[in-house]
Design a protein around this motif. Sequence first.
Motif, PDB file in Angstrom:
ATOM      1  N   UNK A  56       2.964   4.574  -8.709  1.00  0.00           N
ATOM      2  CA  UNK A  56       4.110   5.319  -9.240  1.00  0.00           C
ATOM      3  C   UNK A  56       4.726   4.616 -10.454  1.00  0.00           C
ATOM      4  N   UNK A  57       4.667   3.300 -10.478  1.00  0.00           N
ATOM      5  CA  UNK A  57       5.183   2.576 -11.654  1.00  0.00           C
ATOM      6  C   UNK A  57       4.395   2.971 -12.900  1.00  0.00           C
ATOM      7  N   UNK A  58       3.091   3.157 -12.751  1.00  0.00           N
ATOM      8  CA  UNK A  58       2.268   3.547 -13.909  1.00  0.00           C
ATOM      9  C   UNK A  58       2.750   4.892 -14.461  1.00  0.00           C
ATOM     10  N   UNK A  59       3.097   5.827 -13.569  1.00  0.00           N
ATOM     11  CA  UNK A  59       3.631   7.127 -14.017  1.00  0.00           C
ATOM     12  C   UNK A  59       4.941   6.951 -14.768  1.00  0.00           C
ATOM     13  N   UNK A  60       5.795   6.100 -14.236  1.00  0.00           N
ATOM     14  CA  UNK A  60       7.119   5.896 -14.844  1.00  0.00           C
ATOM     15  C   UNK A  60       7.015   5.188 -16.200  1.00  0.00           C
ATOM     16  N   UNK A 100       0.796  -1.229   0.000  1.00  0.00           N
ATOM     17  CA  UNK A 100       0.000   0.000   0.000  1.00  0.00           C
ATOM     18  C   UNK A 100       0.824   1.273   0.000  1.00  0.00           C
ATOM     19  N   UNK A 101       2.136   1.162  -0.133  1.00  0.00           N
ATOM     20  CA  UNK A 101       2.973   2.372  -0.118  1.00  0.00           C
ATOM     21  C   UNK A 101       2.874   3.151  -1.433  1.00  0.00           C
ATOM     22  N   UNK A 102       2.296   2.539  -2.475  1.00  0.00           N
ATOM     23  CA  UNK A 102       2.088   3.259  -3.743  1.00  0.00           C
ATOM     24  C   UNK A 102       3.008   2.819  -4.875  1.00  0.00           C
ATOM     25  N   UNK A 126      -2.224   1.053   5.883  1.00  0.00           N
ATOM     26  CA  UNK A 126      -3.423   0.291   6.249  1.00  0.00           C
ATOM     27  C   UNK A 126      -4.669   0.968   5.688  1.00  0.00           C
ATOM     28  N   UNK A 127      -4.731   2.280   5.867  1.00  0.00           N
ATOM     29  CA  UNK A 127      -5.892   3.029   5.389  1.00  0.00           C
ATOM     30  C   UNK A 127      -6.043   2.890   3.865  1.00  0.00           C
ATOM     31  N   UNK A 128      -4.919   3.018   3.147  1.00  0.00           N
ATOM     32  CA  UNK A 128      -4.964   2.895   1.683  1.00  0.00           C
ATOM     33  C   UNK A 128      -5.398   1.500   1.252  1.00  0.00           C
ATOM     34  N   UNK A 180      -0.169  11.399  -4.413  1.00  0.00           N
ATOM     35  CA  UNK A 180       0.497  10.704  -5.523  1.00  0.00           C
ATOM     36  C   UNK A 180       1.293  11.632  -6.454  1.00  0.00           C
ATOM     37  N   UNK A 181       0.773  12.839  -6.698  1.00  0.00           N
ATOM     38  CA  UNK A 181       1.478  13.752  -7.617  1.00  0.00           C
ATOM     39  C   UNK A 181       2.777  14.270  -7.014  1.00  0.00           C
TER      40      UNK A 181
END
Length: 229
Positions: free
Chosen positions: A51-55, A45-47, A156-158, A209-210
């Motif tokens: 972020x991979x999608x952005x890269x 859940x750290x993202x 956890x929340x994410x 995320x941004x």
Amino acid sequence: MPAVPDKKELQENPALQAPKRSKPLFSPGTSDGEALVIFVLGGPGSGKGTQCANLVRDYGFKHLSAGDLLREEQDREGSEFGEMIKTYIKEGEIVPMEVTIQLLENAMNSTIEENGNRKFLIDGFPRKMDQALAFEEKVVPSKFTLFFDCPEDAMRERLLNRGKTSGRADDNEESIKKRFRTFVETSMPVVEKFEKESKVVRVDATKGPEEVYQDVRKQFSREGLEAEK
Ligand code: ADP
Ligand code: C5P
Ligand code: MG
């Protein structure tokens, strides 16, 4: 601990040949016979996926998520590993490395064959020391590890939020607790090993995320990697 398949049986399985090789399949780079690999790590859940999608969009990487590949293999009709993978994922345990490394290697080879792309973001891998050592020895040494630093409360929340729509068997309170424990006990030592080798690029993943992505771009630039757009 889920039912552990016999280690020898896995090592001798003809479908899992990568761990036997005496030197890496690729050298680091983007020419013939080479591959550029960046490991993407961070707690559940750290993202990482976000972020991979952005890269992928801006740098032309191929994104290979170890978790996605395992879920795909779990659901593949006739897979001899499906049941085993299912149990490990539900329990938040790490699937034996022979299976995961072979799935990654197959996906890398298919990508190179399909479109010649040799730049890979390997997301959620290596999650255990044996995976790190075997991959760098048998497939290719990584360029660096992109590490997303995020406290458990935020993760956890994410994850609980993602669980409302993800359909994932492990986005629930009970599995999340186990995944956090595995992350701290089994995966963090891998990050620490790479840190000692000065091969970790750390990003604060608590912001939106941004903002996180702007930080990732800055760090990539410092590593000599520039966006294609
Ligand atoms: P991972 O691949 O590390 O498990 P994901 O990229 O799937 O994480 O993100 C987990 C959840 O959190 C997703 O629902 C995603 O939309 C959301 N998310 C991702 N990055 C952030 C962020 N920086 N702030 C808030 N929510 C985020
Ligand atoms: O990265 P992701 O959250 O999608 O991974 C889901 C699960 O897949 C992990 O909790 C673990 O059970 C399994 N996995 C693994 N080895 C990896 C990556 C994922 O066993 N390298
Ligand atoms: Mg993910």
